[in-house]
Design a protein around this motif. Structure first.
Motif, PDB file in Angstrom:
ATOM      1  N   ILE A   1       0.847  -1.195   0.000  1.00 57.95           N
ATOM      2  CA  ILE A   1       0.000   0.000   0.000  1.00 57.95           C
ATOM      3  C   ILE A   1       0.884   1.247   0.000  1.00 57.95           C
ATOM      4  CG2 ILE A   1      -1.808   1.281   1.206  1.00 57.95           C
ATOM      5  CD1 ILE A   1      -2.665  -1.439   2.460  1.00 57.95           C
ATOM      6  N   GLU A   2       0.911   1.909  -1.129  1.00 54.11           N
ATOM      7  CA  GLU A   2       1.763   3.092  -1.306  1.00 54.11           C
ATOM      8  C   GLU A   2       0.914   4.350  -1.392  1.00 54.11           C
ATOM      9  OE1 GLU A   2       4.804   3.087  -0.855  1.00 54.11           O
ATOM     10  OE2 GLU A   2       5.434   1.044  -1.203  1.00 54.11           O
ATOM     11  N   PRO A   3       1.465   5.486  -1.013  1.00 57.19           N
ATOM     12  CA  PRO A   3       2.865   5.730  -0.678  1.00 57.19           C
ATOM     13  C   PRO A   3       3.198   5.497   0.799  1.00 57.19           C
ATOM     14  CG  PRO A   3       1.707   7.818  -0.694  1.00 57.19           C
ATOM     15  CD  PRO A   3       0.692   6.756  -1.076  1.00 57.19           C
ATOM     16  N   PHE A   4       2.205   5.090   1.592  1.00 56.26           N
ATOM     17  CA  PHE A   4       2.443   5.017   3.031  1.00 56.26           C
ATOM     18  C   PHE A   4       3.446   3.944   3.417  1.00 56.26           C
ATOM     19  CE2 PHE A   4       1.443   4.439   7.551  1.00 56.26           C
ATOM     20  CZ  PHE A   4       1.519   5.760   7.968  1.00 56.26           C
ATOM     21  N   ALA A   5       3.449   2.807   2.746  1.00 55.63           N
ATOM     22  CA  ALA A   5       4.374   1.728   3.121  1.00 55.63           C
ATOM     23  C   ALA A   5       5.826   2.192   3.032  1.00 55.63           C
ATOM     24  CB  ALA A   5       4.144   0.489   2.262  1.00 55.63           C
ATOM     25  N   THR A   6       6.196   2.798   1.934  1.00 56.55           N
ATOM     26  CA  THR A   6       7.575   3.276   1.793  1.00 56.55           C
ATOM     27  C   THR A   6       7.884   4.324   2.850  1.00 56.55           C
ATOM     28  OG1 THR A   6       7.653   2.770  -0.557  1.00 56.55           O
ATOM     29  CG2 THR A   6       9.193   4.446   0.247  1.00 56.55           C
ATOM     30  N   PHE A   7       6.963   5.251   3.044  1.00 55.18           N
ATOM     31  CA  PHE A   7       7.164   6.302   4.043  1.00 55.18           C
ATOM     32  C   PHE A   7       7.374   5.716   5.441  1.00 55.18           C
ATOM     33  CE2 PHE A   7       4.953   8.600   7.460  1.00 55.18           C
ATOM     34  CZ  PHE A   7       5.804   9.688   7.591  1.00 55.18           C
ATOM     35  N   ILE A   8       6.437   4.914   5.921  1.00 54.76           N
ATOM     36  CA  ILE A   8       6.484   4.452   7.309  1.00 54.76           C
ATOM     37  C   ILE A   8       7.625   3.467   7.534  1.00 54.76           C
ATOM     38  CG2 ILE A   8       4.844   2.514   7.166  1.00 54.76           C
ATOM     39  CD1 ILE A   8       5.040   5.181   9.986  1.00 54.76           C
ATOM     40  N   ASN A   9       8.019   2.731   6.519  1.00 55.35           N
ATOM     41  CA  ASN A   9       9.148   1.814   6.676  1.00 55.35           C
ATOM     42  C   ASN A   9      10.482   2.552   6.733  1.00 55.35           C
ATOM     43  OD1 ASN A   9       7.782  -0.695   6.846  1.00 55.35           O
ATOM     44  ND2 ASN A   9       7.385  -0.581   4.657  1.00 55.35           N
ATOM     45  N   ASP A  10      10.590   3.699   6.047  1.00 54.54           N
ATOM     46  CA  ASP A  10      11.854   4.427   5.979  1.00 54.54           C
ATOM     47  C   ASP A  10      12.015   5.508   7.045  1.00 54.54           C
ATOM     48  OD1 ASP A  10      12.464   2.876   3.789  1.00 54.54           O
ATOM     49  OD2 ASP A  10      12.038   4.439   2.308  1.00 54.54           O
ATOM     50  N   VAL A  11      10.925   6.095   7.502  1.00 53.97           N
ATOM     51  CA  VAL A  11      10.991   7.240   8.409  1.00 53.97           C
ATOM     52  C   VAL A  11      11.469   6.814   9.807  1.00 53.97           C
ATOM     53  CG1 VAL A  11       8.606   7.119   9.297  1.00 53.97           C
ATOM     54  CG2 VAL A  11       9.714   9.342   9.034  1.00 53.97           C
ATOM     55  N   PRO A  12      12.206   7.686  10.514  1.00 52.51           N
ATOM     56  CA  PRO A  12      12.514   7.392  11.919  1.00 52.51           C
ATOM     57  C   PRO A  12      11.222   7.339  12.738  1.00 52.51           C
ATOM     58  CG  PRO A  12      13.970   9.107  11.074  1.00 52.51           C
ATOM     59  CD  PRO A  12      12.907   8.885  10.034  1.00 52.51           C
ATOM     60  N   LYS A  13      11.089   6.258  13.502  1.00 51.85           N
ATOM     61  CA  LYS A  13       9.903   6.035  14.315  1.00 51.85           C
ATOM     62  C   LYS A  13      10.318   6.021  15.785  1.00 51.85           C
ATOM     63  CE  LYS A  13       9.422   2.460  11.612  1.00 51.85           C
ATOM     64  NZ  LYS A  13      10.116   2.939  10.425  1.00 51.85           N
ATOM     65  N   TYR A  14       9.671   6.856  16.584  1.00 47.67           N
ATOM     66  CA  TYR A  14       9.937   6.925  18.014  1.00 47.67           C
ATOM     67  C   TYR A  14       8.720   6.344  18.724  1.00 47.67           C
ATOM     68  CZ  TYR A  14      13.510  10.045  16.290  1.00 47.67           C
ATOM     69  OH  TYR A  14      14.577  10.569  15.604  1.00 47.67           O
TER      70      TYR A  14
ATOM     71  N   ALA B   1       6.578   5.303  22.065  1.00 43.52           N
ATOM     72  CA  ALA B   1       6.302   5.545  23.474  1.00 43.52           C
ATOM     73  C   ALA B   1       6.011   4.204  24.136  1.00 43.52           C
ATOM     74  CB  ALA B   1       5.118   6.498  23.627  1.00 43.52           C
ATOM     75  N   THR B   2       6.940   3.734  24.949  1.00 46.01           N
ATOM     76  CA  THR B   2       6.789   2.438  25.604  1.00 46.01           C
ATOM     77  C   THR B   2       7.655   2.400  26.851  1.00 46.01           C
ATOM     78  OG1 THR B   2       6.989   0.048  25.329  1.00 46.01           O
ATOM     79  CG2 THR B   2       8.609   1.394  24.169  1.00 46.01           C
ATOM     80  N   SER B   3       7.233   1.622  27.820  1.00 46.50           N
ATOM     81  CA  SER B   3       8.030   1.466  29.034  1.00 46.50           C
ATOM     82  C   SER B   3       8.831   0.173  29.012  1.00 46.50           C
ATOM     83  CB  SER B   3       7.117   1.500  30.266  1.00 46.50           C
ATOM     84  OG  SER B   3       6.155   0.466  30.176  1.00 46.50           O
ATOM     85  N   THR B   4       8.696  -0.598  27.940  1.00 43.33           N
ATOM     86  CA  THR B   4       9.428  -1.864  27.831  1.00 43.33           C
ATOM     87  C   THR B   4      10.193  -1.900  26.511  1.00 43.33           C
ATOM     88  OG1 THR B   4       7.518  -2.959  26.813  1.00 43.33           O
ATOM     89  CG2 THR B   4       7.708  -3.115  29.219  1.00 43.33           C
ATOM     90  N   PRO B   5      11.228  -2.716  26.428  1.00 45.59           N
ATOM     91  CA  PRO B   5      11.977  -2.802  25.162  1.00 45.59           C
ATOM     92  C   PRO B   5      11.077  -3.267  24.013  1.00 45.59           C
ATOM     93  CG  PRO B   5      13.171  -3.873  26.945  1.00 45.59           C
ATOM     94  CD  PRO B   5      11.803  -3.542  27.479  1.00 45.59           C
ATOM     95  N   LEU B   6      11.409  -2.816  22.817  1.00 48.48           N
ATOM     96  CA  LEU B   6      10.645  -3.218  21.635  1.00 48.48           C
ATOM     97  C   LEU B   6      10.910  -4.687  21.347  1.00 48.48           C
ATOM     98  CD1 LEU B   6      11.305  -0.118  19.358  1.00 48.48           C
ATOM     99  CD2 LEU B   6       9.326  -0.577  20.815  1.00 48.48           C
ATOM    100  N   ASP B   7       9.849  -5.464  21.234  1.00 51.28           N
ATOM    101  CA  ASP B   7      10.006  -6.896  20.997  1.00 51.28           C
ATOM    102  C   ASP B   7       9.940  -7.261  19.522  1.00 51.28           C
ATOM    103  OD1 ASP B   7       7.344  -6.259  20.774  1.00 51.28           O
ATOM    104  OD2 ASP B   7       6.616  -7.870  22.045  1.00 51.28           O
ATOM    105  N   GLN B   8       9.578  -6.310  18.680  1.00 47.05           N
ATOM    106  CA  GLN B   8       9.525  -6.537  17.237  1.00 47.05           C
ATOM    107  C   GLN B   8      10.559  -5.635  16.578  1.00 47.05           C
ATOM    108  OE1 GLN B   8       5.783  -7.064  15.328  1.00 47.05           O
ATOM    109  NE2 GLN B   8       6.162  -8.958  16.376  1.00 47.05           N
ATOM    110  N   GLN B   9      11.292  -6.160  15.636  1.00 42.74           N
ATOM    111  CA  GLN B   9      12.261  -5.359  14.903  1.00 42.74           C
ATOM    112  C   GLN B   9      11.558  -4.686  13.724  1.00 42.74           C
ATOM    113  OE1 GLN B   9      15.494  -4.842  15.838  1.00 42.74           O
ATOM    114  NE2 GLN B   9      14.761  -5.888  17.666  1.00 42.74           N
ATOM    115  N   TRP B  10      11.875  -3.409  13.533  1.00 41.32           N
ATOM    116  CA  TRP B  10      11.349  -2.659  12.400  1.00 41.32           C
ATOM    117  C   TRP B  10      12.356  -1.550  12.121  1.00 41.32           C
ATOM    118  CZ3 TRP B  10       6.069   0.380  12.481  1.00 41.32           C
ATOM    119  CH2 TRP B  10       5.674   0.681  11.171  1.00 41.32           C
ATOM    120  N   ALA B  11      12.699  -1.365  10.882  1.00 45.27           N
ATOM    121  CA  ALA B  11      13.729  -0.398  10.490  1.00 45.27           C
ATOM    122  C   ALA B  11      13.442   0.986  11.061  1.00 45.27           C
ATOM    123  CB  ALA B  11      13.822  -0.320   8.967  1.00 45.27           C
ATOM    124  N   ASN B  12      14.493   1.615  11.560  1.00 44.47           N
ATOM    125  CA  ASN B  12      14.452   3.001  12.025  1.00 44.47           C
ATOM    126  C   ASN B  12      13.516   3.229  13.208  1.00 44.47           C
ATOM    127  OD1 ASN B  12      16.232   3.823   9.896  1.00 44.47           O
ATOM    128  ND2 ASN B  12      14.489   3.670   8.520  1.00 44.47           N
TER     129      ASN B  12
END
Length: 178
Positions: A63-76, A78-89
């Protein structure tokens, strides 16, 4: 200073939870609207729940253009525990969300997007850190579910744009008046 822009899909009665249940049509005007929103963004803040769901879906989505955007953009996240799923950026926010976003706004760059994360959007609205709301309102009343604006303090908004898409969705933008 950077802007924080909340982009949300809502029902007419303000429900933001599970929009896939009440968004039954999508059209070119909605695509163009989303493309304009993300074109100005170079960072995204997500809540933990949205991150977990999206990290499973978007890396392989066509689903474009959102897939390319959300996969490439820095993502911050909000969580109190370590991220258990890997995802670029993707990076877990260290410390408090409000303090982090306040500091992020002072950095050089484009808009900071908040997508789909109801609790993050509410917290940032309550802390007076949101500059714009970009809403897509479905022609549906859901009657149940988490509403985006519940529990927020009073605030003034200035409409900056409002159009109806060919499928009857309202594309409305507001600037937070300070």
């Amino acid at each position: 200073m950077r802007k924080v822009v909340v982009y949300e899909l809502l029902s007419l009665d303000g429900v933001a939870e599970k929009p896939d249940e009440f968004f039954t049509a999508w059209d070119e005007a909605m695509d163009a609207n989303l493309a304009a929103v993300i074109a100005a963004q170079d960072a995204v803040v997500l809540g933990r729940h949205s991150y977990t769901e999206w990290a499973q879906f978007w890396p392989s989505s066509p689903i474009e253009p959102f897939a390319t955007f959300i996969n490439d953009v820095p993502k911050y996240v909000a969580t109190s525990t370590p991220l258990d799923q890997q995802w670029a950026n993707a990076t877990a926010i260290e410390g408090g969300l409000v303090e982090f976003v306040r500091e992020l706004k002072t950095r050089r760059g484009g808009d900071v997007g908040v997508h789909a994360s109801i609790s993050v959007a509410r917290a940032l609205l309550a802390a007076d850190l949101v500059d714009e709301l970009r809403l897509v309102v479905a022609p549906a009343i859901v009657g149940r579910g988490r509403r985006l604006l519940d529990g927020l303090p009073a605030m003034r908004l200035e409409p900056t744009r409002g159009v109806t898409s060919p499928t009857g969705h309202l594309l409305v933008d507001y600037r937070v008046v300070r």
